[in-house]
Design an enzyme around this catalytic site. Sequence first.
Site, PDB file in Angstrom:
ATOM      1  N   GLU A 117      -0.554  -1.083  -5.410  1.00  0.00           N
ATOM      2  CA  GLU A 117       0.072  -1.388  -6.691  1.00  0.00           C
ATOM      3  C   GLU A 117      -1.000  -1.486  -7.768  1.00  0.00           C
ATOM      4  O   GLU A 117      -2.004  -2.164  -7.569  1.00  0.00           O
ATOM      5  CB  GLU A 117       0.860  -2.701  -6.616  1.00  0.00           C
ATOM      6  N   HIS A 160       7.626  -4.357  -9.119  1.00  0.00           N
ATOM      7  CA  HIS A 160       7.314  -5.622  -8.434  1.00  0.00           C
ATOM      8  C   HIS A 160       7.511  -6.820  -9.375  1.00  0.00           C
ATOM      9  O   HIS A 160       6.611  -7.638  -9.568  1.00  0.00           O
ATOM     10  CB  HIS A 160       5.884  -5.616  -7.881  1.00  0.00           C
TER      11      HIS A 160
END
Length: 308
Positions: free
Chosen positions: A255, A273
């Site tokens: 990420e 997220h």
Amino acid sequence: MPESIQTIVALGPVEAGIVEPLLMPGQRFVPDPDERDLAEARAAIVRAAYTVDAPMLDRMPELRVLARTGVGTERVDVAEAGRRGIPVVITPGSNTSSVAEGVFTHLLALVKRLGDLTSLVRYGQWEDRAEVHVGDLEGHTLGIIGYGRIGKRVERLARAFDLNVVAYDPFADIPEDIRRDDLDQLLRESDFVTLHLPLSPQTRGMFDADRFTSMRRGCILVNCSRGGLVDLDAALSALEDGRLGGLGLDVYDPEPPAHHPVFDHPRVTLSPHVMGFTQQSMANTVRDAVRGALAVLDGRAPTAVAQP
């Protein structure tokens, strides 16, 4: 700095307005610490993106406790902190409801075809609405993989939608009527599947080509847990041949992720997220982290501590 003053620093963005009401006389909070503040720090509130390794710990020689806002400790050297006698407090449960609601955000968007329907209205294609097949949750089966705090909360929400529920977790106490001891059996029964597992060598890539073959055809998969659980190449192949009916992703590995072709598929919903990072849950997790740090400074046991 007087000896009686205990300095608590933020490692990453932490709102002073959340922390300061919890402090006792003789304690001060420093949201943007300099080197002197770090050298005096007795406690540190650590955000997810902040790395705490041995060199960082060297800069905080007076440190007595680290408090992580969340449960992930990938960026915190828990073993090194332990060698120095510094517990790493974690905050399980502070975002449980937010993540569980995020699962249903993705699930409803996919089942109700929200993206497709939005486009019909937005672009004046009303007459094409019969071509979009809208589904229901009621009477279908949701498979929950991982029956911890979030998995249990997902089950509670599922009951409100009149979903049938089955659950798999070899390490959890699951009610007998919903427990499935074989993962492939759960996949064969489930119209929708949601993942709530930690990432480990055993779980990384567990949803690969073989696993997708085991799923009920047209099943929808939602992952708000850890990105590494799902092989995105295999997921794309399963979407293209219809074995997978939809994919909802809130987590990625790494990420932020590089662009993957699965992101462009029309039966995929994406969020960066954030399902566990609502305003309410973030305030909750900071408060829990501060309370855990203060407990350690006061000689009390915190609610939860990470293990190496």
